[in-house]
Structure formats: structure tokens, C-alpha cells
Design an enzyme around this catalytic site. Structure first.
Site, PDB file in Angstrom:
ATOM      1  N   LYS A 233      -0.774   2.499   7.268  1.00 47.07           N
ATOM      2  CA  LYS A 233      -1.544   1.260   7.102  1.00 47.07           C
ATOM      3  C   LYS A 233      -0.597   0.058   7.112  1.00 47.07           C
ATOM      4  O   LYS A 233      -0.845  -0.951   7.765  1.00 47.07           O
ATOM      5  CB  LYS A 233      -2.296   1.337   5.763  1.00 47.07           C
ATOM      6  CG  LYS A 233      -3.634   0.666   5.796  1.00 47.07           C
ATOM      7  CD  LYS A 233      -4.356   0.860   4.505  1.00 47.07           C
ATOM      8  CE  LYS A 233      -5.428   1.918   4.566  1.00 47.07           C
ATOM      9  NZ  LYS A 233      -6.056   2.159   3.282  1.00 47.07           N
TER      10      LYS A 233
ATOM     11  N   CYS B 136     -20.463   1.378  -1.938  1.00 45.44           N
ATOM     12  CA  CYS B 136     -20.638   0.818  -3.288  1.00 45.44           C
ATOM     13  C   CYS B 136     -21.922   1.237  -3.985  1.00 45.44           C
ATOM     14  O   CYS B 136     -21.886   1.741  -5.097  1.00 45.44           O
ATOM     15  CB  CYS B 136     -20.586  -0.701  -3.224  1.00 45.44           C
ATOM     16  SG  CYS B 136     -18.974  -1.299  -2.750  1.00 45.44           S
TER      17      CYS B 136
ATOM     18  N   PHE C 210     -17.857  -9.110  -4.670  1.00 46.35           N
ATOM     19  CA  PHE C 210     -19.249  -8.829  -4.302  1.00 46.35           C
ATOM     20  C   PHE C 210     -19.378  -8.780  -2.791  1.00 46.35           C
ATOM     21  O   PHE C 210     -20.398  -9.167  -2.227  1.00 46.35           O
ATOM     22  CB  PHE C 210     -20.171  -9.900  -4.887  1.00 46.35           C
ATOM     23  CG  PHE C 210     -20.113  -9.990  -6.395  1.00 46.35           C
ATOM     24  CD1 PHE C 210     -20.744  -9.039  -7.185  1.00 46.35           C
ATOM     25  CD2 PHE C 210     -19.407 -11.005  -7.027  1.00 46.35           C
ATOM     26  CE1 PHE C 210     -20.679  -9.106  -8.577  1.00 46.35           C
ATOM     27  CE2 PHE C 210     -19.342 -11.086  -8.416  1.00 46.35           C
ATOM     28  CZ  PHE C 210     -19.984 -10.135  -9.187  1.00 46.35           C
ATOM     29  N   LEU C 211     -18.313  -8.357  -2.117  1.00 46.27           N
ATOM     30  CA  LEU C 211     -18.333  -8.468  -0.659  1.00 46.27           C
ATOM     31  C   LEU C 211     -19.110  -7.336   0.015  1.00 46.27           C
ATOM     32  O   LEU C 211     -19.141  -6.209  -0.466  1.00 46.27           O
ATOM     33  CB  LEU C 211     -16.918  -8.580  -0.090  1.00 46.27           C
ATOM     34  CG  LEU C 211     -15.835  -7.669  -0.597  1.00 46.27           C
ATOM     35  CD1 LEU C 211     -15.756  -6.445   0.268  1.00 46.27           C
ATOM     36  CD2 LEU C 211     -14.524  -8.433  -0.570  1.00 46.27           C
TER      37      LEU C 211
ATOM     38  N   GLU D 283     -19.786  -5.198   3.543  1.00 45.24           N
ATOM     39  CA  GLU D 283     -19.129  -4.813   4.792  1.00 45.24           C
ATOM     40  C   GLU D 283     -19.769  -5.569   5.944  1.00 45.24           C
ATOM     41  O   GLU D 283     -20.992  -5.706   6.007  1.00 45.24           O
ATOM     42  CB  GLU D 283     -19.273  -3.311   5.033  1.00 45.24           C
ATOM     43  CG  GLU D 283     -18.289  -2.528   4.227  1.00 45.24           C
ATOM     44  CD  GLU D 283     -18.124  -1.116   4.732  1.00 45.24           C
ATOM     45  OE1 GLU D 283     -18.132  -0.888   5.951  1.00 45.24           O
ATOM     46  OE2 GLU D 283     -17.987  -0.235   3.865  1.00 45.24           O
TER      47      GLU D 283
ATOM     48  N   LYS E 181     -25.315   0.953   7.844  1.00 38.82           N
ATOM     49  CA  LYS E 181     -26.160  -0.195   8.219  1.00 38.82           C
ATOM     50  C   LYS E 181     -25.681  -0.653   9.589  1.00 38.82           C
ATOM     51  O   LYS E 181     -24.589  -0.241  10.034  1.00 38.82           O
ATOM     52  CB  LYS E 181     -26.096  -1.325   7.193  1.00 38.82           C
ATOM     53  CG  LYS E 181     -24.712  -1.927   6.990  1.00 38.82           C
ATOM     54  CD  LYS E 181     -24.748  -3.057   5.968  1.00 38.82           C
ATOM     55  CE  LYS E 181     -23.353  -3.541   5.629  1.00 38.82           C
ATOM     56  NZ  LYS E 181     -23.294  -4.594   4.639  1.00 38.82           N
TER      57      LYS E 181
ATOM     58  N   ASP F 196       0.868  -1.182   0.000  1.00 41.81           N
ATOM     59  CA  ASP F 196       0.000   0.000   0.000  1.00 41.81           C
ATOM     60  C   ASP F 196       0.904   1.230   0.000  1.00 41.81           C
ATOM     61  O   ASP F 196       2.028   1.176   0.514  1.00 41.81           O
ATOM     62  CB  ASP F 196      -0.895  -0.003   1.252  1.00 41.81           C
ATOM     63  CG  ASP F 196      -2.113   0.882   1.085  1.00 41.81           C
ATOM     64  OD1 ASP F 196      -3.228   0.356   0.942  1.00 41.81           O
ATOM     65  OD2 ASP F 196      -1.944   2.133   1.066  1.00 41.81           O
TER      66      ASP F 196
ATOM     67  N   GLY G 245     -27.045   3.498   1.560  1.00 38.44           N
ATOM     68  CA  GLY G 245     -25.793   4.258   1.611  1.00 38.44           C
ATOM     69  C   GLY G 245     -24.634   3.306   1.447  1.00 38.44           C
ATOM     70  O   GLY G 245     -24.799   2.202   0.942  1.00 38.44           O
TER      71      GLY G 245
ATOM     72  N   LEU H 252     -35.605  -5.859   0.202  1.00 40.16           N
ATOM     73  CA  LEU H 252     -36.941  -5.255   0.124  1.00 40.16           C
ATOM     74  C   LEU H 252     -37.295  -4.661   1.479  1.00 40.16           C
ATOM     75  O   LEU H 252     -38.451  -4.643   1.862  1.00 40.16           O
ATOM     76  CB  LEU H 252     -37.982  -6.303  -0.285  1.00 40.16           C
ATOM     77  CG  LEU H 252     -38.041  -6.682  -1.760  1.00 40.16           C
ATOM     78  CD1 LEU H 252     -39.168  -7.675  -2.014  1.00 40.16           C
ATOM     79  CD2 LEU H 252     -38.228  -5.447  -2.654  1.00 40.16           C
TER      80      LEU H 252
END
Ligand code: UDX
Length: 452
Positions: free
Chosen positions: A41, A277, A164-165, A167, A337, A36, A274, A267
Site C-alpha cells: 500500500k 459500516c 461519517f464518510l 463510500e 451499492k 501503514d 450491506g 427509505l
């Protein structure tokens, strides 16, 4: 756990995607070298401390670093020369006009290409960063060939493999994915990545498709746009439910979801979607469509509904509390979330900003995300260290994230601590206990009829 694979991989970018992959691959006995540009980090990871609060990264990073399965370096030459595959996991944030900023991808590819100029043998480059359709073929491939002086498909391989991960379950999503998509620039590159994945998953691959890089890029964007569409769709129905006597959006969503063609997920009506992604990728897909000469009205509507939903939450407060100038409003939940500390593009942050804009004094609380929220909201709001402190002396409380602990609030707590007992429940956390609220508590839930 000691059967180390012969594969060695380097990961460029140790953010959410990169670190989660590093941990997941190391758990599968692949030797990982992390690189990185952010020295802080690197230092944290070197000490085995996860810079992200992803539960499985926090849990496993220390031992994986100690066992030598994950090593970090500030030296990108070292990262490329000591491995067979380089995964590019850098960020592609939104530019002002909504399109994806590819500067970090370009920079990582330039570094890798520069080293590949002198490297013997085949080396595979895999782009995991979310890039707009046609980027791998039209931007990454020519850049990599130019900098390395080598031809893709001969000494250098190139694929785009979307992640497709989610959080909060990112490492698990890599360990047990629903599907894998290989976007190959040429067959040799696709074969190499396929072989690596066969070894990672020990022959038990999830559904896997091999296709062109442009299709793989589209699969990623279309998937996120589709999830966003489901949320905006149910939020649209929620608005209608609020106007129809007796209507309840959760019952409608449940009934819809029983049709297997529709399904139950995504749904859940709420304050809007939010995160890092869904909003960002939707904006990038809109810009890409426009760039290629198509006006994507549906995608724009998904975005518009989402923006309106956040404003609508504030209108719900105004409808009962009147003008918000100098009113005290509590906001419970700041993460986008429950279960995470990430406030990026969180509906809660936008709702707080609208409230502040209307002159309200705002007090906020979140079990995990307060520190990150402070970086965004600064001294615009007051920070409470518990939900009880948050609602104390307030004229209204808005529940924006459905953290489990909020369920512990009782009507008695509201009456005891609040000046006026107005409760706006954007996630219907209290809907099962509606019978406990008497006429002194003004309870309003998103998607539930406002009329008797
Ligand atoms: C998402 C995708 O799920 C993941 O596959 C992709 O790789 C990255 O983007 P993430 O950003 O972690 O993952 O969040 P997700 O769990 O999808 O939730 C996104 C937003 O939608 C949240 O704000 C959430 O509260 C909201 N949401 C989700 C709803 O309002 N209702 C729902 O039914 C589902």
C-alpha cells in the site's frame, strides 16, 4: 493552493478512512505523512496511485504526492516525530461474536506511544477508527499513558473524532461534513483538535459539538444503527406491500418522507443494507449493549430483518421459477451499492451464496466490482463481461444493485437472450417502464404488490 498550513499531521492506516482523510486534509493545504504496516500500500501511494477506488482519491492523490503535500513512510517514528497530530484510522473489523476487533487500534496506539516517550512538546492523538462506547477512555487512554510514560491532558492529547464518510463520496464528506463531533478526553486535547479544525475549515466550521469521548463513540454507532433501522423499517413495509393488492413501497416512502420529522433519505426498499459500516457497527453495538447488561431487542430486530430480506429475494425467484436446482440464474450488480467496487457484506454476495446453496448455476456481472467479487466467490459462479452475456440462456435474472447501465436492458433483450423471462428487480430499476413488459415477461419488484 500554495499557502501551506503550519500543521503537520500523520495518519496511521491508509485504508478507506485514512486515505480519504489524507487526500482531504492535503487538499486543505495540511502537510500529511501517511503510515501503514502494509508495504504494498505504501509503495502504491508513494507512486501517487490510490489503493482505493474512491473517485476524489484517484483523481487527486498523484498531484498531492508530487507536490509533497502527502508523503508516506514505513517508519512510524518518522511519522510521529515529524508531525503535531496523529490520526488513527485503522480497521476495527468484526470478531466471530460480532464485537469489534481492537487489535489494530492497540497496535497503532502502542507505536505512537512508544515514540511519544522521547518526543518533546505537546502531541495530539485522534482516534478516527470506529471503536465501541468507552473504548477511548478505558482502553486507548490507559494504553497510551502506559506506553508513552506521559499523562493525557499534559504532554499528550487524546480525542475520539468519528467519521461519517460514505463510500463513493468519502473525500467530499470530509471536505464538507454535515457535522463534526469532538470526543475529548480532556479540555486541552479538545481545544487542540478544535483549533486544528478551525484552520482546516478556515473558520467556517460545520455544526460542531464537543463532548466526552463516550458520547462521541455513541453518536457514531447510534447514527449507523439509525440508518440501518430506516432501511430495515422500509424493507418491512416493502414485505407488507408485496402482500397488499395495489401497494407500492416507493409511494408509501415518498408520502412518509414529506413529513419533515421523517424525511426522505434511507427509505429506499431493496435487497437489504450491506457495506463495511452498517452491518459491522450494528453487530458491535449489539455486543456492547449485551456486555453492559442490556438486551437490545430493537437492534437485533434491525439485523434480523436485513438477513431475512436477502433470503426473501431468493424466495421471490423460487416462487416463480420453482426449485432452483440446475436452473441458470443471472445476478446483475455485486457491489453493496451503485458507483463503487466494494463487495464487502454486499447483499448480492449473500444472495449468490443462497442461490448456489439451492443448486442454481449462477452467472454474475457488475460494471466495477467483478475483480473484488472473484476474491470472494471464486469459481462458485460464472463471470460475465456484459449484462447481455450475463442474462444469456438464463431462467431468471435478479437486479441487486441499481447501476444506471442496467436501465438500458429492454424487454426485447430479455426475450431475445433469456431462456425464461423472469426479472426480479430488488431496487425497482425498471418500475417506470412496467408498461413495456408484456405477459411473456414475469416482472417482480421488491415492495410492489405481487397481486393484481
Ligand atoms: C455508511 C454511512 O452512510 C456513513 O455515514 C458511515 O460513515 C459508513 O456507513 P456506506 O457504507 O458507504 O456509508 O453506505 P451507505 O450509502 O450508507 O449505504 C449502506 C447500505 O444501505 C447499502 O447497501 C445501500 O444500498 C443500502 N441502502 C441505503 C438502502 O438499501 N436503502 C437506502 O435508502 C439507503
Amino acid at each position: 493552493m500554495n499557502n501551506l498550513s503550519t500543521w503537520k499531521v500523520s495518519i496511521f492506516g491508509l485504508g478507506y478512512v485514512g486515505l480519504s482523510h489524507a487526500v482531504a486534509y492535503a487538499l486543505k493545504n495540511i502537510r500529511v505523512v501517511g503510515f501503514d504496516v502494509d508495504g504494498e500500500k505504501i509503495e502504491l501511494v508513494r507512486k501517487g496511485v490510490s489503493p482505493i477506488k474512491e473517485p476524489d482519491a484517484v483523481k487527486h492523490l498523484g498531484s498531492l504526492v508530487k507536490d509533497g503535500k502527502i508523503r508516506v513512510t514505513e517508519n512510524y517514528r518518522d511519522a510521529v516525530l515529524s508531525t503535531d497530530i496523529s490520526f488513527v484510522c485503522v480497521n476495527t473489523p468484526s470478531l466471530q461474536d460480532g464485537s469489534a476487533d481492537l487489535s489494530q487500534v492497540r497496535s497503532a496506539i502502542s507505536m505512537i506511544g512508544e515514540v511519544l516517550r522521547d518526543k518533546e512538546g505537546f502531541h495530539l492523538v485522534v482516534v478516527n477508527s470506529t471503536v465501541p462506547p468507552s473504548t477511548t477512555e478505558n482502553v486507548v487512554k490507559p494504553l497510551l499513558e502506559d506506553v508513552s510514560g506521559k499523562k493525557i491532558g499534559e504532554d499528550v492529547g487524546l480525542c475520539f473524532m468519528p467519521e461519517f464518510l460514505r463510500e463513493g463520496s468519502a473525500v467530499q464528506d470530509i471536505l464538507s461534513p454535515w457535522r463534526i463531533v469532538i470526543g475529548e478526553v480532556d479540555k486541552k486535547s479538545g481545544d487542540a483538535l478544535h483549533q486544528f479544525l478551525l484552520d482546516v475549515y478556515r473558520g467556517k466550521l460545520p455544526p460542531l459539538i464537543r463532548t466526552s469521548s463516550v458520547n462521541a463513540e455513541l453518536i457514531k454507532y447510534a447514527s449507523n444503527a439509525f440508518l440501518a433501522m430506516r432501511v430495515s423499517f422500509i424493507n418491512t413495509i416493502a414485505r407488507l406491500c408485496e402482500l397488499l393488492p395495489g401497494a407500492n413501497v416507493d409511494v408509501v416512502a415518498h408520502g412518509m418522507g414529506l413529513d419533515p420529522r421523517i424525511g426522505t433519505r434511507y427509505l429506499k426498499a431493496g435487497p437489504g443494507f450491506g457495506g463495511i459500516c452498517l452491518p459491522k457497527d450494528l453487530r458491535a453495538l449489539i455486543r456492547t449493549s449485551e456486555k453492559f447488561g442490556y438486551d437490545p431487542v430493537l437492534l437485533k430486530a434491525i439485523y434480523k430483518v436485513n438477513e431475512e430480506q436477502m433470503r426473501h429475494v431468493v424466495e421471490l425467484v423460487e416462487n416463480v421459477s420453482g426449485n432452483l436446482r440446475n436452473k441458470d440464474v443471472a445476478v446483475l450488480g455485486l457491489a453493496f451499492k451503485a458507483g463503487i467496487d466494494d463487495v464487502r457484506e454486499s447483499p448480492a454476495i449473500k444472495i449468490v451464496n443462497y442461490l448456489v446453496g439451492r443448486g442454481a448455476r449462477v452467472k454474475v456481472y457488475d460494471p466495477l466490482a467483478i475483480e473484488n467479487a472473484k476474491n470472494v466467490l471464486g469459481n462458485k459462479v460464472m463471470y460475465a463481461s456484459s449484462m447481455y452475456e450475463c442474462i444469456r440462456d438464463c431462467d431468471a435474472v435478479i437486479v441487486v444493485t441499481d447501476w444506471k447501465e442496467f436501465k438500458r436492458l429492454t424487454p426485447e433483450d430479455l426475450r431475445r437472450f433469456m431462456r425464461k423471462t423472469v426479472l426480479i428487480d430488488t431496487r425497482r430499476v425498471f418500475i417506470d417502464r412496467i408498461h413495456e413488459f408484456d405477459e411473456k415477461v414475469m416482472y417482480i419488484a421488491v415492495g410492489i404488490s405481487l397481486l393484481p
